[in-house]
Design a protein around this motif. Structure first.
Motif, PDB file in Angstrom:
ATOM      1  N   LEU B  45      -5.699   4.238   0.316  1.00  0.00           N
ATOM      2  CA  LEU B  45      -5.805   2.837  -0.119  1.00  0.00           C
ATOM      3  C   LEU B  45      -6.651   2.708  -1.377  1.00  0.00           C
ATOM      4  O   LEU B  45      -6.293   1.966  -2.312  1.00  0.00           O
ATOM      5  CB  LEU B  45      -6.404   1.999   1.009  1.00  0.00           C
ATOM      6  CG  LEU B  45      -5.472   1.692   2.173  1.00  0.00           C
ATOM      7  CD1 LEU B  45      -6.222   1.032   3.294  1.00  0.00           C
ATOM      8  CD2 LEU B  45      -4.348   0.798   1.703  1.00  0.00           C
ATOM      9  N   VAL B  46      -7.762   3.434  -1.423  1.00  0.00           N
ATOM     10  CA  VAL B  46      -8.623   3.366  -2.603  1.00  0.00           C
ATOM     11  C   VAL B  46      -7.882   3.913  -3.818  1.00  0.00           C
ATOM     12  O   VAL B  46      -7.962   3.359  -4.930  1.00  0.00           O
ATOM     13  CB  VAL B  46      -9.928   4.136  -2.331  1.00  0.00           C
ATOM     14  CG1 VAL B  46     -10.710   4.320  -3.605  1.00  0.00           C
ATOM     15  CG2 VAL B  46     -10.770   3.395  -1.326  1.00  0.00           C
ATOM     16  N   THR B  47      -7.125   4.986  -3.621  1.00  0.00           N
ATOM     17  CA  THR B  47      -6.376   5.556  -4.745  1.00  0.00           C
ATOM     18  C   THR B  47      -5.302   4.589  -5.233  1.00  0.00           C
ATOM     19  O   THR B  47      -5.109   4.421  -6.443  1.00  0.00           O
ATOM     20  CB  THR B  47      -5.750   6.885  -4.314  1.00  0.00           C
ATOM     21  OG1 THR B  47      -6.750   7.683  -3.708  1.00  0.00           O
ATOM     22  CG2 THR B  47      -5.178   7.605  -5.493  1.00  0.00           C
ATOM     23  N   PHE B  48      -4.621   3.946  -4.308  1.00  0.00           N
ATOM     24  CA  PHE B  48      -3.608   2.955  -4.713  1.00  0.00           C
ATOM     25  C   PHE B  48      -4.257   1.810  -5.474  1.00  0.00           C
ATOM     26  O   PHE B  48      -3.706   1.308  -6.458  1.00  0.00           O
ATOM     27  CB  PHE B  48      -2.881   2.414  -3.485  1.00  0.00           C
ATOM     28  CG  PHE B  48      -1.890   3.385  -2.913  1.00  0.00           C
ATOM     29  CD1 PHE B  48      -1.110   4.161  -3.745  1.00  0.00           C
ATOM     30  CD2 PHE B  48      -1.737   3.512  -1.550  1.00  0.00           C
ATOM     31  CE1 PHE B  48      -0.195   5.051  -3.226  1.00  0.00           C
ATOM     32  CE2 PHE B  48      -0.828   4.400  -1.024  1.00  0.00           C
ATOM     33  CZ  PHE B  48      -0.059   5.169  -1.854  1.00  0.00           C
ATOM     34  N   SER B  49      -5.427   1.407  -4.981  1.00  0.00           N
ATOM     35  CA  SER B  49      -6.130   0.330  -5.660  1.00  0.00           C
ATOM     36  C   SER B  49      -6.436   0.694  -7.106  1.00  0.00           C
ATOM     37  O   SER B  49      -6.304  -0.125  -8.017  1.00  0.00           O
ATOM     38  CB  SER B  49      -7.404   0.010  -4.896  1.00  0.00           C
ATOM     39  OG  SER B  49      -8.344  -0.592  -5.721  1.00  0.00           O
ATOM     40  N   ARG B  50      -6.804   1.946  -7.309  1.00  0.00           N
ATOM     41  CA  ARG B  50      -7.099   2.370  -8.679  1.00  0.00           C
ATOM     42  C   ARG B  50      -5.829   2.467  -9.509  1.00  0.00           C
ATOM     43  O   ARG B  50      -5.820   2.154 -10.699  1.00  0.00           O
ATOM     44  CB  ARG B  50      -7.791   3.716  -8.625  1.00  0.00           C
ATOM     45  CG  ARG B  50      -8.267   4.205  -9.971  1.00  0.00           C
ATOM     46  CD  ARG B  50      -8.882   5.546  -9.786  1.00  0.00           C
ATOM     47  NE  ARG B  50      -9.360   6.106 -11.020  1.00  0.00           N
ATOM     48  CZ  ARG B  50      -9.697   7.376 -11.137  1.00  0.00           C
ATOM     49  NH1 ARG B  50      -9.603   8.176 -10.086  1.00  0.00           N
ATOM     50  NH2 ARG B  50     -10.129   7.847 -12.275  1.00  0.00           N
ATOM     51  N   MET B  51      -4.747   2.913  -8.884  1.00  0.00           N
ATOM     52  CA  MET B  51      -3.488   3.043  -9.627  1.00  0.00           C
ATOM     53  C   MET B  51      -3.003   1.697 -10.127  1.00  0.00           C
ATOM     54  O   MET B  51      -2.530   1.572 -11.255  1.00  0.00           O
ATOM     55  CB  MET B  51      -2.419   3.652  -8.716  1.00  0.00           C
ATOM     56  CG  MET B  51      -2.464   5.148  -8.612  1.00  0.00           C
ATOM     57  SD  MET B  51      -1.141   5.665  -7.532  1.00  0.00           S
ATOM     58  CE  MET B  51      -1.262   7.414  -7.715  1.00  0.00           C
ATOM     59  N   HIS B  52      -3.114   0.672  -9.274  1.00  0.00           N
ATOM     60  CA  HIS B  52      -2.555  -0.621  -9.627  1.00  0.00           C
ATOM     61  C   HIS B  52      -3.566  -1.532 -10.287  1.00  0.00           C
ATOM     62  O   HIS B  52      -3.219  -2.661 -10.631  1.00  0.00           O
ATOM     63  CB  HIS B  52      -1.993  -1.292  -8.372  1.00  0.00           C
ATOM     64  CG  HIS B  52      -0.840  -0.544  -7.788  1.00  0.00           C
ATOM     65  ND1 HIS B  52       0.426  -0.585  -8.325  1.00  0.00           N
ATOM     66  CD2 HIS B  52      -0.766   0.292  -6.736  1.00  0.00           C
ATOM     67  CE1 HIS B  52       1.234   0.180  -7.614  1.00  0.00           C
ATOM     68  NE2 HIS B  52       0.537   0.735  -6.642  1.00  0.00           N
ATOM     69  N   GLY B  53      -4.801  -1.088 -10.410  1.00  0.00           N
ATOM     70  CA  GLY B  53      -5.794  -1.936 -11.047  1.00  0.00           C
ATOM     71  C   GLY B  53      -6.069  -3.203 -10.275  1.00  0.00           C
ATOM     72  O   GLY B  53      -6.324  -4.261 -10.832  1.00  0.00           O
ATOM     73  N   ASN B  54      -6.030  -3.099  -8.959  1.00  0.00           N
ATOM     74  CA  ASN B  54      -6.132  -4.280  -8.108  1.00  0.00           C
ATOM     75  C   ASN B  54      -7.090  -3.949  -6.972  1.00  0.00           C
ATOM     76  O   ASN B  54      -6.969  -2.910  -6.320  1.00  0.00           O
ATOM     77  CB  ASN B  54      -4.744  -4.591  -7.552  1.00  0.00           C
ATOM     78  CG  ASN B  54      -4.708  -5.947  -6.888  1.00  0.00           C
ATOM     79  OD1 ASN B  54      -5.748  -6.475  -6.526  1.00  0.00           O
ATOM     80  ND2 ASN B  54      -3.518  -6.494  -6.741  1.00  0.00           N
ATOM     81  N   LEU B  55      -8.027  -4.825  -6.703  1.00  0.00           N
ATOM     82  CA  LEU B  55      -9.052  -4.508  -5.704  1.00  0.00           C
ATOM     83  C   LEU B  55      -8.588  -4.758  -4.269  1.00  0.00           C
ATOM     84  O   LEU B  55      -9.343  -4.507  -3.339  1.00  0.00           O
ATOM     85  CB  LEU B  55     -10.313  -5.335  -5.978  1.00  0.00           C
ATOM     86  CG  LEU B  55     -11.204  -4.828  -7.107  1.00  0.00           C
ATOM     87  CD1 LEU B  55     -12.402  -5.716  -7.257  1.00  0.00           C
ATOM     88  CD2 LEU B  55     -11.652  -3.413  -6.805  1.00  0.00           C
ATOM     89  N   THR B  56      -7.390  -5.262  -4.098  1.00  0.00           N
ATOM     90  CA  THR B  56      -6.936  -5.587  -2.746  1.00  0.00           C
ATOM     91  C   THR B  56      -6.910  -4.360  -1.836  1.00  0.00           C
ATOM     92  O   THR B  56      -7.233  -4.446  -0.659  1.00  0.00           O
ATOM     93  CB  THR B  56      -5.541  -6.217  -2.813  1.00  0.00           C
ATOM     94  OG1 THR B  56      -5.581  -7.261  -3.767  1.00  0.00           O
ATOM     95  CG2 THR B  56      -5.142  -6.764  -1.480  1.00  0.00           C
TER      96      THR B  56
END
Lengths: 317, 99
Positions: B45-56
């Motif tokens: 989840l943290v990696t996806f958050s970084r990929m998409h530039g979104n803190l969700t």
């Protein structure tokens, strides 16, 4: 010129891609984490498994911080490593540290099926990750604009405030549930000081302290029995260990003197000693219940304190 | 280094945790396997958050942590309650409904 060129390159690097330092961090931490996870899978003792999981979680905290999730990194250390794993360790100590796994398979071939399922899951997940195409990474620089905790707080207390409330209710419910689950109802009445004292009186135990050895006797050594109010020696005043070993003082000499005293001849004389020997001879057969090794002639079988002797001796023993 | 490496690591950790749940008999170690799976999903989840530039994604990871804490509290209480009655923490011994 090179500095001008390097500036945007570094910025784009920081936006999406991992920097060299982060790559080094990853390649150092990732093998450690995989090894520790294998340790969880293979460790014989539960405490070792718990320590391996703690290692994985601390490495994860490093990775979170490296991935611009500073708040989650701190929360990972505080909540997971500090609270949850310590709870695990507490329960391990409660349940028993030496509790190792049994190797008996209740389902035939379960080990190999489980291993196969795990490998299959890993292959499927790796396949999905490998085949997926990801957009160019954006990075969290704009999302983390003032700071990472502020951005998170804006989301948690903004869009997700209802989920936050629900999670709070869940935590309270979980705490109550743990209390209810570990509660144990008392099945027997509570035994306090008063109940213990009543039980002792009912059982007929000696309520006063036992007499100390040597009281009112001619010597106050540990092996000399005390004299009762009637002048007879009290057997149970000598410590039980000495009595069992047969190390208490030879009572013959005391007995003669006591008999003299009881006969009223304090100064002593031939007649009185003769009387003492005759009473000894009469009383020897029905003397006492535990004759010492050297067949000591016991002094007074029908002493008034003899009724209380037995429970006292039992209680001392 | 591509960010996909994080996802691969997360997948490896998740499958190791799942294998632990499948293979081990000690209930506490099984629970730790569940924790490992939750942690692996958090990493993803943290990696996806970084990929998409979104803190969700990070918010979701945060909620996963909270729910995991609640789950651990209740689960360990259940384990202790079972241990008190059955004197065992092995998942194989809890077979009262069998036969």
């Amino acid at each position: 010129m090179s500095a001008l060129a390097a500036g945007p390159v570094l910025a784009t690097l920081h936006a999406g891609q991992a920097s060299t330092g982060e790559a080094i961090l990853f390649w150092v931490l990732a093998p450690i984490m995989v090894l520790a996870a294998l340790g969880l899978l293979l460790a014989r003792k539960a405490v070792h498994a718990a320590l391996a999981v703690i290692l994985v979680m601390i490495c994860l905290a490093f990775m979170y911080v490296a991935q611009d999730a500073v708040f989650l990194g701190v929360v990972q250390v505080v909540v997971y490593t500090g609270a949850i794993m310590m709870l695990f360790l507490f329960v391990l100590m409660l349940v028993g540290v030496d509790q190792s796994d049994s190797l008996v398979e209740t389902i035939r071939g379960q080990r190999w099926i489980g291993l196969l399922a795990g490998i299959g899951l890993a292959v499927v997940l790796a396949g999905v990750v490998g085949r997926a195409t990801f957009p160019p990474a954006t990075g969290l620089d704009s999302a983390n604009d003032p700071s990472n905790p502020e951005g998170l707080a804006r989301l948690v207390f903004g869009s997700y405030v209802f989920a936050f409330e629900a999670v709070g209710a869940l935590l309270v419910t979980a705490a109550l549930g743990a209390l209810v689950l570990t509660h144990r109802r008392r099945l027997t009445p509570r035994v306090g000081q008063r109940e213990l004292a009543d039980a002792r009186v009912k059982a007929g135990a000696v309520l006063t302290p036992l007499p100390a050895p040597g009281v009112y006797a001619r010597h106050n050594a540990m092996d000399v029995p005390a004299l009762g109010p009637d002048g007879r020696p009290l057997e149970h005043s000598v410590p039980r260990v000495l009595r069992v070993r047969g190390q208490q003082a030879d009572e013959r000499e005391y007995a003669a003197r006591i008999e003299r005293v009881l006969a009223g001849e304090w100064a002593g004389g031939e007649g009185s000693t003769a009387l003492a020997t005759t009473t000894e001879a009469v009383e020897t057969p029905g003397s006492d219940e535990n004759p010492p090794p050297h067949a000591r002639p016991d002094v007074g079988a029908p002493v008034p304190g003899a009724a209380t002797d037995k429970p006292a001796q039992e209680e001392q023993g | 280094m591509s960010l996909v490496n994080y996802l691969v690591l997360s997948a490896i950790l998740f499958s190791l945790g799942a294998t632990t749940v499948l293979l081990r008999r000690n209930a506490i170690i099984v629970f730790m396997g569940v924790e490992l799976m939750l942690n692996a999903s958090n990493l993803a989840l943290v990696t996806f958050s970084r990929m998409h530039g979104n803190l969700t994604g990070q918010v979701l990871a945060f909620f996963v942590m909270v729910v995991a804490a609640a789950e651990v509290v209740v689960g360990l209480a259940v384990i202790i309650a079972i241990f008190r009655t059955r004197k065992s923490a092995s998942v194989d011994d809890v077979n009262l409904l069998k036969s």
